[in-house]
Design a protein around this motif. Sequence first.
Motif, PDB file in Angstrom:
ATOM      1  N   ARG A  19       0.819  -1.218   0.000  1.00 52.91           N
ATOM      2  CA  ARG A  19       0.000   0.000   0.000  1.00 52.91           C
ATOM      3  C   ARG A  19       0.845   1.257   0.000  1.00 52.91           C
ATOM      4  O   ARG A  19       0.331   2.363   0.069  1.00 52.91           O
ATOM      5  N   ARG A  20       2.153   1.105  -0.062  1.00 55.65           N
ATOM      6  CA  ARG A  20       3.031   2.276   0.011  1.00 55.65           C
ATOM      7  C   ARG A  20       3.757   2.515  -1.310  1.00 55.65           C
ATOM      8  O   ARG A  20       4.006   1.594  -2.083  1.00 55.65           O
ATOM      9  N   GLU A  56       2.103   5.899   2.526  1.00 53.63           N
ATOM     10  CA  GLU A  56       0.831   5.199   2.393  1.00 53.63           C
ATOM     11  C   GLU A  56      -0.004   5.912   1.333  1.00 53.63           C
ATOM     12  O   GLU A  56       0.036   7.143   1.253  1.00 53.63           O
ATOM     13  N   TYR A  57      -0.758   5.132   0.550  1.00 56.98           N
ATOM     14  CA  TYR A  57      -1.514   5.714  -0.574  1.00 56.98           C
ATOM     15  C   TYR A  57      -2.494   6.799  -0.135  1.00 56.98           C
ATOM     16  O   TYR A  57      -2.833   7.691  -0.903  1.00 56.98           O
ATOM     17  N   HIS A  72      -5.692   1.480  -5.016  1.00 58.42           N
ATOM     18  CA  HIS A  72      -5.860   1.085  -3.615  1.00 58.42           C
ATOM     19  C   HIS A  72      -7.182   1.583  -3.043  1.00 58.42           C
ATOM     20  O   HIS A  72      -7.762   0.950  -2.171  1.00 58.42           O
TER      21      HIS A  72
END
Length: 277
Positions: A159-160, A247-248, A272
């Motif tokens: 997610r990063r 993080e998104y 995401h």
Amino acid sequence: MEGLFISSGNQQQEKTDPAWWFIFRDRKMLVTIDGDKATVPLLHGEWNHDLPLVRKHYIGTLDGTDCYAAEVTKETPPPEGMVFHGLWGLFGCMADEFHRTALRAMHIIDWDRTDQYCSRCGTKNELKIGERAKICPACNALSFPRISPAVIVLVERGRRVLLARASRFMRNWYSVLAGFVEPGETLEDVVRREVKEETGIDVKDIRYFGSQPWPFPDSLMVAFTAKHAGGEIQVDGTEIVEAQWFEYDRLPDIPGKISIARALIDWFVEKHTKRRS
Ligand SMILES: [Zn+2]
């Protein structure tokens, strides 16, 4: 507007139809601004204004309408009611394909100004008929508009996303990594080398994302996505001031909509966000 541009270097004769004119003064383009809309002159027949043109190129058609790129001297004032405006700031003020045609026009004008003389023997170049090229009448050397490929890459780690602050950024924003192609390298080589050099990270699963002409002055940005394969962040401190995994849904300031860097980041965020909803 459908936005179909067909490139052509063949100057047709006896034009009477209206044509779009992309006219530059020192890399700024002549436009009429009305609110948040900008338009370039649409003229019938040949250039008939008082503005003295230094150079002029027929560049092709946009949705069937002829397009010219031209340049005036640095001292030329704009006609009444018009301004010379930087292309960067005109993004979003005209249809995308129009803006892209303006970038193309600027690139051709830059090339015409820069490559006036043969780089091999110094003789004055001539335009090559039927091609976007110049030819030296003395030694036959050809010159084409220069296009410098650069790679731009978004590195994912779940997610990063890996974003870095480069020393060249005027603003305090973070973006994906980018670098120019060196002789002998494949685009994938550049992806691996740039990410490693600038952040110490190894990548895998390199995938083509898209490309964007970026004539500031002559780049073609070729965008990729890649996944973290190993290593922890270690920045060089010169080109890259700082890099982090973000993080998104907690991103720092990122580049504006015009860039393919932003398109990459938007793609990652959307992917995401969809997953969660
Ligand atoms: Zn020559």
